[in-house]
Design a protein around this motif. Structure first.
Motif: not given
Length: 387
Positions: A314-324
């Motif tokens: 992931i990109k540093k600082g990228q917001s967390l999103d939900g993954l199924t």
């Protein structure tokens, strides 16, 4: 063909992904005077930078990545031991270029030969090991090409074990990165490729000093391999690996104009990777993620684990999103089953888009059930219906 039955896990994990930015979607410019280059994260295989990475080019001594891979596989399979003595043939001793100056008839251990290959790129040591493992270098080259096909390398063909100039001897930056990824699965290899200086023939009056051709081993934190290369045709090449901040990167440069340039290109790519990205590890190969039913097996089921770590870059600082997360398991699996057989898949999706897919494999061998086991099961089944 095995029928696949899909089962979604009920949990929702909060992970992130890189958006899987490809080289085509960026304006990055690295390795400007090199012919080709690539930057890849090892665990996920995510490519962060690509420049002509599928172009067929002479790999020079980076050829030895495949030579070392076959040696490590022979070690792991018990066909070769580190203390085995390897005799040098006249042909092996006659190799020019980088060498450890083996004499015809001279013997060294496999461990010493590997030092000669990994540290100073010994062409003579490579041929000696090829002959020892396969009987002849020609047969060893056949094994190299077979292994390249198994790895899915479509732009690689070997004509020798050491990378000296030859017709129909080529590879690509992408293929070399995949070879490097396979080699790094053998963790002991970095015990050799990370050595900056050592000695051979220490018990003689004329010990031979080894100094690594990859100067980044000493000057860039985390670099622990893998292989340099140079011929007049190939120019200056390097397949480098670095392990830093819990993330392993592989970078390949081919056709750089000078040593200082190939080193600069690699360090710039590594600086970019480690300053901009981080790795989120989800599962390790020992984690049990599912179970597959086995027909006519000594055990009625087998546990499934990831074949490699399940990770997201992931990109540093990228917001967390939900993954199924979804696990797909093979149906109607019949014994025998071997440890490592693929019997399922784990996939991660975000916004309906698949962002990761990795095999799930059998954790152990499952033999066929004996006739007595099958008879007992049939009797138990009948008793159950009767009651």
């Amino acid at each position: 063909m095995k029928k696949l039955v899909t089962g979604c896990l009920s949990v929702l994990f909060f992970l992130t992904h890189i958006g899987f930015t490809s080289a085509e979607e960026t304006t990055l410019e690295f390795a400007e005077e090199a012919t080709s280059a690539i930057l890849m994260e090892r665990d996920t295989g995510t490519v962060l930078f690509d420049k002509n990475s599928h172009e067929r080019l002479p790999p020079a001594s980076m050829t030895k990545i495949m030579t070392m891979l076959l040696i490590m596989e022979a070690i792991d399979e018990g066909r070769l031991n580190w203390e085995d003595k390897v005799r040098t043939s006249e042909r092996a001793a006659s190799m020019g270029g980088s060498q450890i100056f083996l004499e015809p008839g001279e013997e060294m251990t496999v461990k010493e030969m590997m030092k000669g290959i990994a540290i100073v790129s010994g062409n003579d040591a490579s041929v000696a090991m090829a002959e020892h493992l396969a009987g002849s270098e020609k047969e060893f080259v056949r094994l190299m090409n077979d292994r390249a096909k198994e790895l899915g390398l479509t732009n690689t063909l070997f004509a020798n074990s050491n990378g000296l100039p030859a017709d129909n001897h080529y590879s690509s930056a992408y293929d070399l990165a995949i070879m490097g990824k396979a080699l790094l699965q053998h963790e002991k290899i970095t015990e050799f490729t990370s050595i900056y200086e050592d000695y051979l023939r220490e018990d003689t009056s004329d010990p031979f000093w080894l100094v690594n051709t990859n100067k980044l081993i000493k000057f860039y934190p985390g670099v622990d391999g893998l292989k340099t290369g140079y011929t007049e045709e190939a120019k200056y090449c390097l397949t480098a690996s670095a392990n830093k901040d819990g993330m392993r990167m592989i970078s390949v440069v081919m056709g750089a104009p000078a040593t200082k340039d190939r080193n600069r290109y690699i360090t710039e790519m590594f600086d970019y990777a480690y300053s901009q990205f981080e790795l989120h590890n989800r599962y390790q190969p020992e984690d049990i993620l599912a179970e597959a039913k086995i027909d006519k097996g000594a055990s009625r089921s087998v546990q499934l684990v990831p074949s490699t770590p399940v990770s997201l870059l992931i990109k540093k600082g990228q917001s967390l999103d939900g993954l199924t997360e979804k696990v797909t398991v093979s149906d109607h699996v019949r014994a025998p089953v071997k440890k490592g057989d693929q019997l399922g898949i784990i996939t991660l999706h975000q916004d309906g888009k698949e962002v990761l897919s990795q095999p799930l494999v059998a954790k152990e061998d499952i033999k066929e059930a004996s006739i007595w086991q099958l008879m007992k099961r049939a009797k138990d089944a009948l008793s159950g219906r009767a009651s």
